[in-house]
Design a protein around this motif. Sequence first.
Motif, PDB file in Angstrom:
ATOM      1  N   TYR A 104      -8.385  -5.314  -7.642  1.00 35.84           N
ATOM      2  CA  TYR A 104      -8.259  -6.721  -7.278  1.00 35.84           C
ATOM      3  C   TYR A 104      -8.265  -6.798  -5.759  1.00 35.84           C
ATOM      4  O   TYR A 104      -7.596  -6.002  -5.084  1.00 35.84           O
ATOM      5  CB  TYR A 104      -6.964  -7.311  -7.820  1.00 35.84           C
ATOM      6  N   VAL A 105      -8.983  -7.779  -5.209  1.00 36.31           N
ATOM      7  CA  VAL A 105      -9.089  -7.942  -3.753  1.00 36.31           C
ATOM      8  C   VAL A 105      -8.832  -9.397  -3.391  1.00 36.31           C
ATOM      9  O   VAL A 105      -9.394 -10.312  -4.004  1.00 36.31           O
ATOM     10  CB  VAL A 105     -10.494  -7.539  -3.246  1.00 36.31           C
ATOM     11  N   THR A 106      -7.961  -9.606  -2.389  1.00 35.78           N
ATOM     12  CA  THR A 106      -7.738 -10.956  -1.879  1.00 35.78           C
ATOM     13  C   THR A 106      -7.463 -10.926  -0.394  1.00 35.78           C
ATOM     14  O   THR A 106      -7.003  -9.923   0.149  1.00 35.78           O
ATOM     15  CB  THR A 106      -6.557 -11.649  -2.589  1.00 35.78           C
ATOM     16  N   ASP A 107      -7.755 -12.019   0.265  1.00 36.12           N
ATOM     17  CA  ASP A 107      -7.385 -12.271   1.646  1.00 36.12           C
ATOM     18  C   ASP A 107      -6.005 -12.924   1.647  1.00 36.12           C
ATOM     19  O   ASP A 107      -5.469 -13.257   0.596  1.00 36.12           O
ATOM     20  CB  ASP A 107      -8.431 -13.214   2.260  1.00 36.12           C
ATOM     21  N   GLY A 108      -5.416 -13.110   2.820  1.00 38.63           N
ATOM     22  CA  GLY A 108      -4.234 -13.951   2.918  1.00 38.63           C
ATOM     23  C   GLY A 108      -2.968 -13.241   3.343  1.00 38.63           C
ATOM     24  O   GLY A 108      -2.879 -12.013   3.325  1.00 38.63           O
ATOM     25  N   ASP A 109      -1.978 -14.035   3.725  1.00 37.28           N
ATOM     26  CA  ASP A 109      -0.656 -13.562   4.118  1.00 37.28           C
ATOM     27  C   ASP A 109       0.204 -13.493   2.870  1.00 37.28           C
ATOM     28  O   ASP A 109       0.478 -14.508   2.232  1.00 37.28           O
ATOM     29  CB  ASP A 109      -0.049 -14.527   5.140  1.00 37.28           C
ATOM     30  N   LEU A 110       0.644 -12.299   2.503  1.00 31.08           N
ATOM     31  CA  LEU A 110       1.340 -12.112   1.234  1.00 31.08           C
ATOM     32  C   LEU A 110       2.839 -11.896   1.394  1.00 31.08           C
ATOM     33  O   LEU A 110       3.524 -11.555   0.432  1.00 31.08           O
ATOM     34  CB  LEU A 110       0.737 -10.921   0.472  1.00 31.08           C
ATOM     35  N   ARG A 111       3.381 -12.105   2.593  1.00 30.23           N
ATOM     36  CA  ARG A 111       4.823 -11.937   2.787  1.00 30.23           C
ATOM     37  C   ARG A 111       5.584 -12.958   1.948  1.00 30.23           C
ATOM     38  O   ARG A 111       5.326 -14.153   2.016  1.00 30.23           O
ATOM     39  CB  ARG A 111       5.176 -12.093   4.266  1.00 30.23           C
ATOM     40  N   ASP A 112       6.530 -12.458   1.125  1.00 24.20           N
ATOM     41  CA  ASP A 112       7.301 -13.306   0.209  1.00 24.20           C
ATOM     42  C   ASP A 112       6.398 -14.213  -0.614  1.00 24.20           C
ATOM     43  O   ASP A 112       6.701 -15.384  -0.860  1.00 24.20           O
ATOM     44  CB  ASP A 112       8.325 -14.145   0.980  1.00 24.20           C
ATOM     45  N   GLY A 129      -6.207  -0.952   4.694  1.00 23.53           N
ATOM     46  CA  GLY A 129      -5.398   0.230   4.446  1.00 23.53           C
ATOM     47  C   GLY A 129      -3.979   0.151   4.956  1.00 23.53           C
ATOM     48  O   GLY A 129      -3.211   1.094   4.789  1.00 23.53           O
ATOM     49  N   GLU A 130      -3.614  -0.980   5.578  1.00 20.43           N
ATOM     50  CA  GLU A 130      -2.267  -1.120   6.111  1.00 20.43           C
ATOM     51  C   GLU A 130      -1.278  -1.402   4.974  1.00 20.43           C
ATOM     52  O   GLU A 130      -1.679  -1.810   3.890  1.00 20.43           O
ATOM     53  CB  GLU A 130      -2.211  -2.256   7.146  1.00 20.43           C
ATOM     54  N   PRO A 131       0.030  -1.163   5.225  1.00 22.90           N
ATOM     55  CA  PRO A 131       1.016  -1.471   4.186  1.00 22.90           C
ATOM     56  C   PRO A 131       0.928  -2.929   3.778  1.00 22.90           C
ATOM     57  O   PRO A 131       0.841  -3.818   4.621  1.00 22.90           O
ATOM     58  CB  PRO A 131       2.353  -1.157   4.860  1.00 22.90           C
ATOM     59  N   VAL A 132       0.947  -3.175   2.496  1.00 23.43           N
ATOM     60  CA  VAL A 132       0.849  -4.537   1.999  1.00 23.43           C
ATOM     61  C   VAL A 132       2.178  -5.249   2.177  1.00 23.43           C
ATOM     62  O   VAL A 132       3.226  -4.618   2.302  1.00 23.43           O
ATOM     63  CB  VAL A 132       0.406  -4.529   0.517  1.00 23.43           C
ATOM     64  N   LEU A 133       2.140  -6.574   2.203  1.00 20.71           N
ATOM     65  CA  LEU A 133       3.304  -7.441   2.351  1.00 20.71           C
ATOM     66  C   LEU A 133       3.899  -7.431   3.745  1.00 20.71           C
ATOM     67  O   LEU A 133       5.006  -7.908   3.967  1.00 20.71           O
ATOM     68  CB  LEU A 133       4.406  -7.082   1.335  1.00 20.71           C
ATOM     69  N   THR A 134       3.185  -6.880   4.726  1.00 18.89           N
ATOM     70  CA  THR A 134       3.718  -6.828   6.086  1.00 18.89           C
ATOM     71  C   THR A 134       3.057  -7.844   7.007  1.00 18.89           C
ATOM     72  O   THR A 134       3.438  -7.959   8.163  1.00 18.89           O
ATOM     73  CB  THR A 134       3.524  -5.426   6.697  1.00 18.89           C
ATOM     74  N   GLY A 135       2.059  -8.574   6.531  1.00 13.39           N
ATOM     75  CA  GLY A 135       1.387  -9.539   7.382  1.00 13.39           C
ATOM     76  C   GLY A 135       0.242 -10.204   6.658  1.00 13.39           C
ATOM     77  O   GLY A 135       0.214 -10.275   5.437  1.00 13.39           O
ATOM     78  N   SER A 136      -0.736 -10.652   7.431  1.00 14.51           N
ATOM     79  CA  SER A 136      -1.820 -11.448   6.860  1.00 14.51           C
ATOM     80  C   SER A 136      -3.002 -10.591   6.438  1.00 14.51           C
ATOM     81  O   SER A 136      -4.134 -11.039   6.437  1.00 14.51           O
ATOM     82  CB  SER A 136      -2.277 -12.499   7.878  1.00 14.51           C
ATOM     83  N   GLY A 137      -2.756  -9.350   6.057  1.00 11.95           N
ATOM     84  CA  GLY A 137      -3.839  -8.416   5.769  1.00 11.95           C
ATOM     85  C   GLY A 137      -4.398  -8.453   4.380  1.00 11.95           C
ATOM     86  O   GLY A 137      -5.265  -7.659   4.034  1.00 11.95           O
ATOM     87  N   GLY A 138      -3.911  -9.353   3.529  1.00 12.99           N
ATOM     88  CA  GLY A 138      -4.474  -9.430   2.192  1.00 12.99           C
ATOM     89  C   GLY A 138      -4.058  -8.269   1.317  1.00 12.99           C
ATOM     90  O   GLY A 138      -3.042  -7.612   1.543  1.00 12.99           O
ATOM     91  N   LEU A 139      -4.884  -7.976   0.297  1.00 13.97           N
ATOM     92  CA  LEU A 139      -4.518  -7.005  -0.722  1.00 13.97           C
ATOM     93  C   LEU A 139      -5.740  -6.330  -1.307  1.00 13.97           C
ATOM     94  O   LEU A 139      -6.731  -6.977  -1.620  1.00 13.97           O
ATOM     95  CB  LEU A 139      -3.765  -7.726  -1.859  1.00 13.97           C
ATOM     96  N   VAL A 140      -5.642  -5.006  -1.430  1.00 11.08           N
ATOM     97  CA  VAL A 140      -6.551  -4.231  -2.268  1.00 11.08           C
ATOM     98  C   VAL A 140      -5.672  -3.419  -3.211  1.00 11.08           C
ATOM     99  O   VAL A 140      -4.978  -2.490  -2.788  1.00 11.08           O
ATOM    100  CB  VAL A 140      -7.457  -3.285  -1.459  1.00 11.08           C
ATOM    101  N   ALA A 141      -5.662  -3.795  -4.481  1.00 11.23           N
ATOM    102  CA  ALA A 141      -4.915  -3.070  -5.504  1.00 11.23           C
ATOM    103  C   ALA A 141      -5.937  -2.398  -6.410  1.00 11.23           C
ATOM    104  O   ALA A 141      -6.721  -3.082  -7.070  1.00 11.23           O
ATOM    105  CB  ALA A 141      -4.029  -4.014  -6.304  1.00 11.23           C
ATOM    106  N   ALA A 142      -5.947  -1.074  -6.416  1.00 15.02           N
ATOM    107  CA  ALA A 142      -6.966  -0.328  -7.158  1.00 15.02           C
ATOM    108  C   ALA A 142      -6.325   0.633  -8.146  1.00 15.02           C
ATOM    109  O   ALA A 142      -5.234   1.164  -7.906  1.00 15.02           O
ATOM    110  CB  ALA A 142      -7.859   0.438  -6.192  1.00 15.02           C
ATOM    111  N   ALA A 143      -7.027   0.873  -9.243  1.00 17.39           N
ATOM    112  CA  ALA A 143      -6.497   1.725 -10.301  1.00 17.39           C
ATOM    113  C   ALA A 143      -6.300   3.155  -9.849  1.00 17.39           C
ATOM    114  O   ALA A 143      -5.413   3.848 -10.342  1.00 17.39           O
ATOM    115  CB  ALA A 143      -7.428   1.685 -11.509  1.00 17.39           C
TER     116      ALA A 143
END
Length: 267
Positions: A206-214, A237-251
């Motif tokens: 799953y891939v998304t853009d956006g700020d995911l903090r809280d 590749g940065e730690p998720v939930l730390t800023g506006s870097g979005g998300l790459v969640a892979a199996a």
Amino acid sequence: MPIIDGDTDAQLAVAAALAGAAVVRDLYGKRLARHEKSAGDFATTADLAAERAVVDLLRGARPQDAVTGEEGGSTGAADAHRRWLVDPLCGTLNYAVHTMLVGVNVALREGTAITAAATADPFSGEVFWTDGVRARVRRDGTDEELTPSAGSALVDVNLDPPFPSAPGFRAVRLLGEPGFTERFRPRVISSTLAVAWVAAGRRAAYVTDGDLRDSVHFAAGIALCRAAGCTVTGLYGEPVLTGSGGLVAAADAGTHAALLELIRSTG
């Protein structure tokens, strides 16, 4: 099920998500008022009623905890150590046009960690849940371990605006990369239910853009993926939930590495 003080946070997350899912299911197909929030974004009567059901259960069981709901905003101390994050109906537009691709997300953040979470599918009856260590799906009262798999090659991509990482990253450009179509097949269900599907082996990523903090939308799915053993980072590749870097969640790590390389090539 009734909630008592001895129930675990994970049990409470499951019960709360199922309470919201019951409301969403009961109101499906009915004529519902829309409550405009911003351009192209709205809530329905079902969103509001489902959030009330979830929040009432959480407050009754954990009255000292803070709560942030998508519709009702935040209650409790701004710096609360324990905060519940509630997305009562993820996929509102799907739901409003009678499409059964929605989820109810409930997650508990303690400090910086999500320690309990659940995503309920109102129409399949499944609830995906984690206690921060294990990741399972409950069907008809029976729990099974979630097992990620990239075998489907299906990658769900969030194409809903806004796109805060533009022009550096635009999801539509990722879909146009030859390397993407050589290895993957895109899917867009427009609900974070798809993040739980990565943990369950029904999506490769799953891939998304956006700020995911809280984020009330993504906290539960990210926790599920982590507990299931997925590879989870921001877009670069940065730690998720730390800023506006979005998300790459892979199996798995290979799928994750391939997607990060494709994302970099679009910049």
